[in-house]
Enzyme design. Structure first.
Site, PDB file in Angstrom:
ATOM      1  N   GLY A   9       0.828  -1.214   0.000  1.00 56.83           N
ATOM      2  CA  GLY A   9       0.000   0.000   0.000  1.00 56.83           C
ATOM      3  C   GLY A   9       0.853   1.252   0.000  1.00 56.83           C
ATOM      4  O   GLY A   9       0.695   2.122   0.857  1.00 56.83           O
ATOM      5  N   SER A  11       1.057   3.659  -2.406  1.00 53.45           N
ATOM      6  CA  SER A  11       0.707   4.704  -3.375  1.00 53.45           C
ATOM      7  C   SER A  11       0.202   5.992  -2.745  1.00 53.45           C
ATOM      8  O   SER A  11       0.291   7.057  -3.346  1.00 53.45           O
ATOM      9  CB  SER A  11      -0.359   4.158  -4.347  1.00 53.45           C
ATOM     10  OG  SER A  11      -1.459   3.663  -3.607  1.00 53.45           O
ATOM     11  N   VAL A  61      -3.072  -7.451  -1.661  1.00 58.61           N
ATOM     12  CA  VAL A  61      -2.321  -8.136  -0.604  1.00 58.61           C
ATOM     13  C   VAL A  61      -3.077  -9.321   0.008  1.00 58.61           C
ATOM     14  O   VAL A  61      -2.474 -10.169   0.658  1.00 58.61           O
ATOM     15  CB  VAL A  61      -1.918  -7.169   0.537  1.00 58.61           C
ATOM     16  CG1 VAL A  61      -0.875  -6.175   0.084  1.00 58.61           C
ATOM     17  CG2 VAL A  61      -3.142  -6.478   1.146  1.00 58.61           C
ATOM     18  N   ASN A  88       1.714  -2.169   5.389  1.00 58.57           N
ATOM     19  CA  ASN A  88       1.013  -0.908   5.623  1.00 58.57           C
ATOM     20  C   ASN A  88      -0.385  -0.891   5.013  1.00 58.57           C
ATOM     21  O   ASN A  88      -1.260  -0.178   5.504  1.00 58.57           O
ATOM     22  CB  ASN A  88       1.853   0.239   5.039  1.00 58.57           C
ATOM     23  CG  ASN A  88       1.050   1.503   4.857  1.00 58.57           C
ATOM     24  OD1 ASN A  88       0.797   2.223   5.821  1.00 58.57           O
ATOM     25  ND2 ASN A  88       0.609   1.779   3.633  1.00 58.57           N
ATOM     26  N   TYR A 154     -12.507  -3.391  11.382  1.00 53.00           N
ATOM     27  CA  TYR A 154     -11.174  -2.768  11.396  1.00 53.00           C
ATOM     28  C   TYR A 154     -10.449  -3.085  12.709  1.00 53.00           C
ATOM     29  O   TYR A 154      -9.281  -3.500  12.708  1.00 53.00           O
ATOM     30  CB  TYR A 154     -11.351  -1.258  11.220  1.00 53.00           C
ATOM     31  CG  TYR A 154     -10.065  -0.468  11.150  1.00 53.00           C
ATOM     32  CD1 TYR A 154      -9.308  -0.431   9.987  1.00 53.00           C
ATOM     33  CD2 TYR A 154      -9.620   0.275  12.247  1.00 53.00           C
ATOM     34  CE1 TYR A 154      -8.136   0.309   9.914  1.00 53.00           C
ATOM     35  CE2 TYR A 154      -8.451   1.026  12.184  1.00 53.00           C
ATOM     36  CZ  TYR A 154      -7.714   1.037  11.012  1.00 53.00           C
ATOM     37  OH  TYR A 154      -6.559   1.776  10.950  1.00 53.00           O
ATOM     38  N   ALA A 156     -11.027  -5.510  14.812  1.00 55.24           N
ATOM     39  CA  ALA A 156     -10.715  -6.947  14.882  1.00 55.24           C
ATOM     40  C   ALA A 156      -9.469  -7.257  14.053  1.00 55.24           C
ATOM     41  O   ALA A 156      -8.588  -8.014  14.484  1.00 55.24           O
ATOM     42  CB  ALA A 156     -11.908  -7.770  14.380  1.00 55.24           C
ATOM     43  N   LYS A 158      -6.981  -5.196  13.270  1.00 50.49           N
ATOM     44  CA  LYS A 158      -5.773  -4.600  13.858  1.00 50.49           C
ATOM     45  C   LYS A 158      -5.378  -5.330  15.154  1.00 50.49           C
ATOM     46  O   LYS A 158      -4.192  -5.442  15.480  1.00 50.49           O
ATOM     47  CB  LYS A 158      -5.980  -3.104  14.101  1.00 50.49           C
ATOM     48  CG  LYS A 158      -6.172  -2.292  12.810  1.00 50.49           C
ATOM     49  CD  LYS A 158      -4.938  -2.320  11.917  1.00 50.49           C
ATOM     50  CE  LYS A 158      -5.054  -1.401  10.718  1.00 50.49           C
ATOM     51  NZ  LYS A 158      -3.862  -1.362   9.875  1.00 50.49           N
ATOM     52  N   ILE A 187      -3.495  10.263  12.428  1.00 51.75           N
ATOM     53  CA  ILE A 187      -2.518  10.725  11.444  1.00 51.75           C
ATOM     54  C   ILE A 187      -3.258  11.391  10.279  1.00 51.75           C
ATOM     55  O   ILE A 187      -4.186  10.796   9.715  1.00 51.75           O
ATOM     56  CB  ILE A 187      -1.679   9.543  10.886  1.00 51.75           C
ATOM     57  CG1 ILE A 187      -1.090   8.680  12.017  1.00 51.75           C
ATOM     58  CG2 ILE A 187      -0.595  10.044   9.930  1.00 51.75           C
ATOM     59  CD1 ILE A 187      -0.112   9.373  12.935  1.00 51.75           C
TER      60      ILE A 187
HETATM   61  P1  NDP Z   1      -4.581   5.266   2.697  1.00 49.37           P
HETATM   62  O1  NDP Z   1      -5.970   4.884   2.327  1.00 49.37           O
HETATM   63  O2  NDP Z   1      -4.079   6.617   2.292  1.00 49.37           O
HETATM   64  O3  NDP Z   1      -3.538   4.198   2.103  1.00 49.37           O
HETATM   65  C1  NDP Z   1      -3.829   2.845   2.047  1.00 49.37           C
HETATM   66  C2  NDP Z   1      -2.912   2.194   1.047  1.00 49.37           C
HETATM   67  O4  NDP Z   1      -3.208   0.783   1.000  1.00 49.37           O
HETATM   68  C3  NDP Z   1      -3.096   2.719  -0.379  1.00 49.37           C
HETATM   69  O5  NDP Z   1      -1.858   2.738  -1.032  1.00 49.37           O
HETATM   70  C4  NDP Z   1      -3.999   1.672  -1.012  1.00 49.37           C
HETATM   71  O6  NDP Z   1      -3.827   1.649  -2.416  1.00 49.37           O
HETATM   72  C5  NDP Z   1      -3.447   0.403  -0.360  1.00 49.37           C
HETATM   73  N1  NDP Z   1      -4.364  -0.730  -0.399  1.00 49.37           N
HETATM   74  C6  NDP Z   1      -5.657  -0.782  -0.012  1.00 49.37           C
HETATM   75  N2  NDP Z   1      -6.140  -2.028  -0.201  1.00 49.37           N
HETATM   76  C7  NDP Z   1      -5.126  -2.761  -0.720  1.00 49.37           C
HETATM   77  C8  NDP Z   1      -4.997  -4.116  -1.128  1.00 49.37           C
HETATM   78  N3  NDP Z   1      -6.023  -4.993  -1.043  1.00 49.37           N
HETATM   79  N4  NDP Z   1      -3.804  -4.527  -1.617  1.00 49.37           N
HETATM   80  C9  NDP Z   1      -2.755  -3.666  -1.736  1.00 49.37           C
HETATM   81  N5  NDP Z   1      -2.814  -2.383  -1.359  1.00 49.37           N
HETATM   82  C10 NDP Z   1      -3.995  -1.938  -0.856  1.00 49.37           C
HETATM   83  O7  NDP Z   1      -4.488   5.051   4.279  1.00 49.37           O
HETATM   84  P2  NDP Z   1      -3.498   5.625   5.399  1.00 49.37           P
HETATM   85  O8  NDP Z   1      -2.209   6.033   4.804  1.00 49.37           O
HETATM   86  O9  NDP Z   1      -4.243   6.551   6.241  1.00 49.37           O
HETATM   87  O10 NDP Z   1      -3.270   4.294   6.270  1.00 49.37           O
HETATM   88  C11 NDP Z   1      -2.163   3.436   6.060  1.00 49.37           C
HETATM   89  C12 NDP Z   1      -2.154   2.371   7.162  1.00 49.37           C
HETATM   90  O11 NDP Z   1      -2.087   3.002   8.444  1.00 49.37           O
HETATM   91  C13 NDP Z   1      -3.411   1.501   7.185  1.00 49.37           C
HETATM   92  O12 NDP Z   1      -3.069   0.186   7.526  1.00 49.37           O
HETATM   93  C14 NDP Z   1      -4.235   2.137   8.288  1.00 49.37           C
HETATM   94  O13 NDP Z   1      -5.130   1.226   8.870  1.00 49.37           O
HETATM   95  C15 NDP Z   1      -3.134   2.537   9.263  1.00 49.37           C
HETATM   96  N6  NDP Z   1      -3.538   3.585  10.192  1.00 49.37           N
HETATM   97  C16 NDP Z   1      -3.790   4.859   9.752  1.00 49.37           C
HETATM   98  C17 NDP Z   1      -4.178   5.832  10.647  1.00 49.37           C
HETATM   99  C18 NDP Z   1      -4.459   7.235  10.220  1.00 49.37           C
HETATM  100  O14 NDP Z   1      -4.873   8.018  11.087  1.00 49.37           O
HETATM  101  N7  NDP Z   1      -4.261   7.587   8.969  1.00 49.37           N
HETATM  102  C19 NDP Z   1      -4.340   5.532  12.082  1.00 49.37           C
HETATM  103  C20 NDP Z   1      -4.040   4.170  12.432  1.00 49.37           C
HETATM  104  C21 NDP Z   1      -3.663   3.242  11.508  1.00 49.37           C
HETATM  105  P3  NDP Z   1      -5.096   1.397  -3.421  1.00 49.37           P
HETATM  106  O15 NDP Z   1      -6.138   2.375  -3.035  1.00 49.37           O
HETATM  107  O16 NDP Z   1      -4.521   1.566  -4.780  1.00 49.37           O
HETATM  108  O17 NDP Z   1      -5.502  -0.011  -3.176  1.00 49.37           O
END
Ligand code: NDP
Length: 248
Positions: A9, A11, A61, A88, A154, A156, A158, A187
């Protein structure tokens, strides 16, 4: 330095920042995404413009076949096993327990938890075959410490990541591979701002450091876990939340 970091993830949001941070630190970086192909191409160009090496590949993934194909392409691109894996990729839906449908549950658990398992398994096998002392970091969530309504799937997923981290650390420790979990607090990313424009105000008011986190706040500790200074840390969940969940 000739080291490879893999970020799932990569991008957008935190993942995008991780890709750029590892590249700035001299790593070659490979990352996966599913839907955001244009954003992925932009990340690769940004890294290359700064003299780095990045490879973005479409890969769900949660699907073993795609994860296997992803790592085959990545290792042939780089020529060796990864040194670092950051799980991620994550998705989130908002629904109460009583209304949550099966498809949403499956998508969240598949991406967040099964995706972590599949990537750990393939990356660890490659690290072991290549005699590498690897670093694996799973991105969990501070929400594990609380029961947030409407985040049942979500939370569950994490919670599962935290336990998966501990067992993976126990099994992979003898190979010199560390496995830890970074649990972010609030974040600011494009996604969180889109979901709630007042996200920074709402969360900084209840975060002891009186601000929300940035993707860079997560990238720093993740990079640290890949340094020799962190080589005796494994099986841990590290809260990177400005103190948000300390009272939980
Ligand atoms: P984003 O939605 O900005 O990024 C998520 C990334 O995961 C994207 O690159 C997306 O790409 C990719 N993705 C989603 N589904 C899949 C898949 N099936 N296979 C491969 N790639 C995938 O989220 P954040 O940056 O905010 O979050 C990143 C991580 O941090 C997550 O795990 C989130 O749960 C965790 N987190 C974030 C918090 C926050 O406050 N932002 C707080 C706590 C945890 P695409 O859309 O192309 O699939």
């Amino acid at each position: 330095m000739n080291r490879l970091a893999v970020v799932t993830g990569g991008s957008t949001g935190i993942g995008r920042c991780l890709v750029k941070a590892f590249a700035s630190s001299g790593y070659s970086v490979a990352f996966s995404y599913v839907a955001t192909g244009t954003a992925a191409a932009d990340v690769v160009h940004e890294v290359e413009d700064e003299g780095g090496h990045a490879l973005g590949l479409e890969c769900d993934v949660g699907l073993a076949k795609e994860v296997n194909a992803f790592f085959e392409k990545v290792t042939s691109w780089f020529g060796a096993a990864p040194d670092v894996l950051v799980n991620n990729a994550g998705v989130q839906t908002w629904s109460s327990l009583l209304e949550l449908d099966e498809a949403s549950w499956d998508r969240v658990i598949s991406t967040n938890l099964k995706g972590c398992f599949l990537n750990i398994q393939v990356a660890a096998r490659l690290m072991i075959a290549d005699n590498k002392k690897g670093t694996i970091v799973n991105i969990g969530s501070g929400c594990n410490k609380l029961a947030f309504p409407k985040l049942v799937d979500y939370t569950a997923s994490k919670g599962g990541i935290e336990q998966l981290t501990k067992v993976s650390a126990a099994e992979l420790g003898p190979y010199g591979i560390t496995v830890n979990c970074i649990a972010p607090g609030a974040i600011v990313t494009e996604r969180t701002l889109e979901e709630a424009p007042d996200y920074p105000q709402t969360w900084s008011a209840i975060t002891p450091l009186r601000r929300v986190g940035t993707p860079e706040d997560i990238a720093g500790p993740v990079l640290f876990l890949a340094t020799p200074a962190a080589s005796f840390i494994t099986g841990q969940t590290i809260w990177v939340d400005g103190g948000l969940f300390t009272q939980a």
